[in-house]
Design an enzyme around this catalytic site. Sequence first.
Site, PDB file in Angstrom:
ATOM      1  N   CYS A 136       0.839  -1.206   0.000  1.00  0.00           N
ATOM      2  CA  CYS A 136       0.000   0.000   0.000  1.00  0.00           C
ATOM      3  C   CYS A 136       0.878   1.263   0.000  1.00  0.00           C
ATOM      4  O   CYS A 136       1.548   1.536  -0.974  1.00  0.00           O
ATOM      5  CB  CYS A 136      -0.986  -0.060   1.162  1.00  0.00           C
ATOM      6  SG  CYS A 136      -2.337   1.120   0.997  1.00  0.00           S
ATOM      7  N   HIS A 187      -3.590  -5.597   0.984  1.00  0.00           N
ATOM      8  CA  HIS A 187      -2.958  -5.839   2.288  1.00  0.00           C
ATOM      9  C   HIS A 187      -2.989  -7.319   2.668  1.00  0.00           C
ATOM     10  O   HIS A 187      -3.908  -7.751   3.368  1.00  0.00           O
ATOM     11  CB  HIS A 187      -3.717  -5.064   3.374  1.00  0.00           C
ATOM     12  CG  HIS A 187      -3.476  -3.596   3.349  1.00  0.00           C
ATOM     13  ND1 HIS A 187      -2.435  -2.991   4.000  1.00  0.00           N
ATOM     14  CD2 HIS A 187      -4.173  -2.593   2.762  1.00  0.00           C
ATOM     15  CE1 HIS A 187      -2.478  -1.688   3.814  1.00  0.00           C
ATOM     16  NE2 HIS A 187      -3.520  -1.422   3.059  1.00  0.00           N
ATOM     17  N   GLU A 217      -1.368  -8.773   4.935  1.00  0.00           N
ATOM     18  CA  GLU A 217      -1.267  -8.912   6.399  1.00  0.00           C
ATOM     19  C   GLU A 217      -2.626  -8.784   7.074  1.00  0.00           C
ATOM     20  O   GLU A 217      -2.783  -9.167   8.227  1.00  0.00           O
ATOM     21  CB  GLU A 217      -0.270  -7.883   6.960  1.00  0.00           C
ATOM     22  CG  GLU A 217      -0.780  -6.459   7.124  1.00  0.00           C
ATOM     23  CD  GLU A 217      -0.827  -5.654   5.833  1.00  0.00           C
ATOM     24  OE1 GLU A 217      -0.658  -6.239   4.746  1.00  0.00           O
ATOM     25  OE2 GLU A 217      -1.059  -4.429   5.905  1.00  0.00           O
TER      26      GLU A 217
END
Lengths: 230, 83
Positions: A86, A203, A205
Amino acid sequence: MKFGVVIFPGSNCDEDVIYVLEHIMGQEVVRLWHKDHDLQGVDFIILPGGFSFGDYLRSGAIARFSPLMQEVIQFAGKGGYVMGICNGFQILTEAGLLPGALLHNSNRKFICHNVYLKTETNNSLITSGLDLQKPLMIPIAHGEGNYFADADVLKGLQDNDQILFRYCDEAGNITQDSNINGSLVNIAGICNSTRNVFGMMPHPERAADSILANQDGLGIFESILKTVNA
Amino acid sequence: MKFIAEIDVMPLKEILDPQGKAVTGSMKNLGLEEIQNVRIGKHITLEIEAQDEATAKQRVDEACKKLLANLIMESYSFELKAV
C-alpha cells in the site's frame, strides 16, 4: 529469517505486519525507525501501509527521502529483498525502486474493500507458492492506488514477467468491472526487473490470521519463507 | 540575493484528473455549463538564497525534479522574482 519493518510518522499497518511475521510465521522482526541509518542486518525489509507524512505533497514523496530510505535504496541495489504494501508500494515508486506511479483512484473515492487478485506468475519470491488458478481475496484500503506507467514501461513489465497480481472477479476473470481503482491493465502488484523489490496495493497482512476468517494473504508470507529457506 | 519562486505543478494531459473532473461536473450545477476541462494542480511558493538568478533557477529546478513534481504523472513550470 530476520525481517525489518520500517516505521515512518503516519505508518499504521506496521504492527499488523509485525504480528503476522512474529506470531503466525514465527520469524524474528526488528522495527526500523525512518530516522535511523542502520538496517540491523535484516534479510528482508517491509515498508508497511499507512499515510507516511500525512500523504503531504504526494503519497510516499516525503518518506522516500527519509534517512533510512537511503540505506534501503542501497540494500535493494545490492539485491536485498524489499517489499512495499500500500503506502509502502507508493514509497517504492517515488524512490524509483519500482517503475510507474500510483494516481488517485479513478472513481475519486477512498476504497476500503475486499478485492479478488489473480496471481500472474510464480516467478517471484512472494508469489512462488501461490495457485495461479485460485483468486485470492485480500482487502485494499487506499485513495491513490491507480497504477500508471507509460507504454514502454508497461511493455517492459509484461515482457519481463514483472506483473505479480491483477484485480479480477471472484472467478478469476480480469474484467473492467473488477478493476476497482482504474489501474493500468488491472495491475495490483509488480516487482522490479531484478526481482528483489516487490510492491502491491492490497494488504495480505490483513488476511493472514485465522481469527479474521480469511487467510488468503498467508500464502504470500509462506512463499517468502519457503523460497528463501529452500 | 534572495528570490521567490512561484511554481505550478500540473497533472499530465494524458492522465485522468479526478479532482478536475469532479469540479467540471459541478459547473453544471452553477449554471456555468460552458466551462469544460477543469484541471487542478498545485501552486507552490518558496524562498531561496543564491548568488545569482542562474544558480537560483538551477536549484529550484532540482527541487521540482526531485521532490515537488513526479514527472511520471506531473509537469512543472516556475518563475523567479528577486526580492
